[in-house]
Design an enzyme around this catalytic site. Sequence first.
Site, short mmCIF file in Angstrom:
data_model
loop_
_atom_site.label_atom_id
_atom_site.label_comp_id
_atom_site.label_asym_id
_atom_site.label_seq_id
_atom_site.Cartn_x
_atom_site.Cartn_y
_atom_site.Cartn_z
N CYS A 16 6.52 11.53 -23.84
CA CYS A 16 7.93 11.14 -23.89
C CYS A 16 8.60 11.58 -22.60
O CYS A 16 8.00 12.25 -21.76
CB CYS A 16 8.63 11.75 -25.10
SG CYS A 16 8.70 13.56 -25.05
N CYS A 19 8.59 15.28 -21.81
CA CYS A 19 7.36 15.77 -21.17
C CYS A 19 7.44 15.59 -19.66
O CYS A 19 7.11 16.50 -18.89
CB CYS A 19 6.15 14.99 -21.70
SG CYS A 19 5.93 15.06 -23.48
N CYS A 82 -25.76 22.55 11.16
CA CYS A 82 -25.75 24.02 11.07
C CYS A 82 -24.62 24.45 10.13
O CYS A 82 -23.86 23.63 9.62
CB CYS A 82 -25.54 24.64 12.45
SG CYS A 82 -23.97 24.18 13.21
N CYS A 85 -21.15 23.33 10.94
CA CYS A 85 -20.87 21.95 10.54
C CYS A 85 -20.35 21.92 9.10
O CYS A 85 -19.43 21.18 8.76
CB CYS A 85 -22.12 21.08 10.64
SG CYS A 85 -22.67 20.80 12.33
N ASP A 502 22.11 -9.70 11.02
CA ASP A 502 21.89 -9.86 12.45
C ASP A 502 21.79 -11.36 12.70
O ASP A 502 21.45 -12.13 11.80
CB ASP A 502 20.58 -9.16 12.82
CG ASP A 502 20.17 -9.45 14.26
OD1 ASP A 502 21.01 -9.25 15.15
OD2 ASP A 502 19.03 -9.88 14.47
N ASP A 701 15.78 -8.11 11.55
CA ASP A 701 14.34 -8.36 11.72
C ASP A 701 13.52 -7.09 11.58
O ASP A 701 12.29 -7.14 11.58
CB ASP A 701 14.04 -9.06 13.04
CG ASP A 701 14.42 -8.20 14.25
OD1 ASP A 701 14.61 -6.99 14.09
OD2 ASP A 701 14.52 -8.76 15.36
N ASP A 705 16.49 -3.60 14.90
CA ASP A 705 17.66 -3.31 14.08
C ASP A 705 17.47 -2.05 13.24
O ASP A 705 18.21 -1.84 12.28
CB ASP A 705 17.95 -4.49 13.15
CG ASP A 705 18.44 -5.71 13.90
OD1 ASP A 705 19.25 -5.54 14.82
OD2 ASP A 705 18.01 -6.83 13.58
#
Length: 819
Positions: A16, A19, A82, A85, A502, A701, A705
């Site tokens: 719910c 929760c 190794c 790594c 624009d 665009d 802008d």
Amino acid sequence: MTAETTLRIEVQGMNCAACAGRAERALGALPGLHDVSVNFASGQARMVVQGTQASDVAEALKAVNYPAREATVTLSVSSMSCASCINRVEAALKALPAVIEARANLATETAQVRFLPGGTDALDLARRLSEAGYPARVKDEEGEDQAARRAAEVDEARRKVWIAGLLTLPVFALEMGSHVIPGLNGLIAGTIGMGTSWLVQFVLTTAVLIWPGRKFYRLGVPALLKGAPDMNSLVALGASAAWAYSTVALFASGLLPEGTRAVYFEAAAVIVTLILTGRWLEARAKGRTGAAIQRLIGLQPRTARVERNGEIRELAVEEVAVGDLLHLRPGEQVAIDGEVTEGNSYIDESMITGEPAPEAKGPGDTVVGGTINGDGALSFRATAVGRDTVLARIVAMVEEAQGAKLPVQALADRVVRVFVPIVIAVALVSVAVWLMVGPAPALPHALIAGVSVLIIACPCAMGLATPTSIMVGTGRAAEIGVLFRKGEALQRLDEARVVAFDKTGTLTQGKPAVTQITVSDNWDEATVLRIAAAAQGKSEHPIARAMEDAATRQELALPKVQSFNAIAGHGIEAEVDGYKLLIGAARLMTREGIEIGRFESAAQDLADKGQTAIHVAIDGEYAAILGIADAAKPSSRAVIEALHARGLRTAMITGDSCAAAQAIADELGIDHVEAEVLPEGKVDALRGLQNRFGATAFVGDGINDAPALAQADIGIAVGTGTDVAIESADVVLMSGDLAGVVNALDLSHRTLRNIRQNLFWAFAYNTALIPVAAGLLYPVTGLMLSPMLAAGAMALSSVFVLSNALRLRGLRPVMEGHA
């Protein structure tokens, strides 16, 4: 300083809105987390993370009994040589915010990773590790996607309903069958006896509670003991009260006052069965709310035809890398984003842009993964893979919007936070009042009132009211090419009073076009345009392209150019097909001593309209004047009219001259014009509109802008297929057509209306029925609300809200795009 990142994870055990609220508060208390939002409908949590470990997030959720879903994956890792790594591999994985634990094994050349799904996935982990210098691939992926999990949830819910129903049916028949079959009680009493009947009911009801109904106790009792009761607590209390009273009546009837010996096993069993039925219906409906996301995810093909070392092979799309050369056959789906290198075809991009007309594609054009190729064959170079593709970014945007909390939800959240404790208090008060003043026998009446209040008041509908509508509305919007990048934009867009645009590239085509040609008596329009366009073929100026386009539209064959010379600041001179041409501004004609004469008035008319006048002289004689302007898009006027019909004001903000701006405004019917505005001045112009008219949407665009899009109450970026300004706008229109503005406004309005309907139903339902459940109508009608009816009404409340939200899946664009 650690960089911030947005993390989305899946949260389990929520039933719910209360929760979700508790999970949200638990996460919000963690240092390094902010902007936390937990969505009950989607079962997901979104947060901005800075320095917090995924293990801390998982522990915080586990502490409040709502664990995060975890997954484990094994990666095959190359180039580990190794121990250092191993450390680097583990460090690279642990640096990801969604990774809880990572262990690398040099001997087996694998890495086992425990992580939070939603924040990352197995393929992303492999890709990140490969980028760190250790090529990796998924060895043992969990392989379960969200759709599969939803399906499993529905199957599990259905199974529980069948089990509960089969166990409950005999209980209901034994206790309530006499209401349907006269004399059934007498038959039972004369055969097995009422004591045996009650014993059978006890066994079956107990089985219902501890088998299909055990989740209510497993989640509800710990929540109650922690002082944070939830919906499960209400069901557990209600069903347990009916069962406990009945058990005492069956086995220790002497403990009850005279005249109160009765059993209510059927109430406990039916309550659990009906609520499980509601959960099943909820799970089915919630699965459909996320259908749009699953459809988007399903757009991407599984394999791609990739050319490597001169050989074309079919590879899994996950193995495609940026720079790979892919081959696309007619009718196939585009596997990944890329740039066409060879071939010509038409691509159906409707699933991405919402535009039905296929787009022509040739070398240099972009293609988007998930779209469908037409009849031509194409080769293209991969430019984006994985989470960087347009489709993946769309999915991420829709998920972001679906997880948002709208301001309209704030009231519901505040109510839900205190609702369950208040309901328990009302139930206790109801029991006390019935015991004190109720008619004899008072105890059964008190029990019925208390259980009914507990059951009918579960706040599921309130928690589902807003998020389900957002999920369906934003998902449907994505399918028609409108992306609500931020869920809050749904509500803010519905509140807009002004839509500002624009001009260049938004309201207009974004490139010059020939609007009119006036020729002298000695020349015809086709001849002038044919040789002038040919001459301009040597020029790089945008006006030259406009003349070439005009000639192409008229299907004129262009002759060869014998000579060409650009005259800086004036125009050009050229020799074409034996004619000597001068093309340019009026000052070029003046410099060459060519009289404009009666065409002065035509030039002035063009200037008044904000158009550029281009003069043409042929063989020393004035031949023609051309009007050049950035023409309005085909849909612009219809869009402005549609906005006016919705009661909105329109404005245009542009850096063009007042004359050019006013000419477009007059042509389109725009109310308010702000012209000759520098790019940095657009923000001030928007502030002026906001102060004067109220909430303002700005349509641009999305590239140059960005400041204006950010300043506006709602920034709407007009994309052109793949060119989408994701970071600067609240709403993104995947096609370049302004019809999307009207469709976005309509979707916003309809989704908000749907949310208000849901909230009204949820609040009205609880407000009206809690007093009825408490027995308020008993003095008038002599009737009380049965706990079974309360359970049925509670389940139907949630189903109603979900069904109402699902109506949004049928929304259609109110305005079609224009080619």
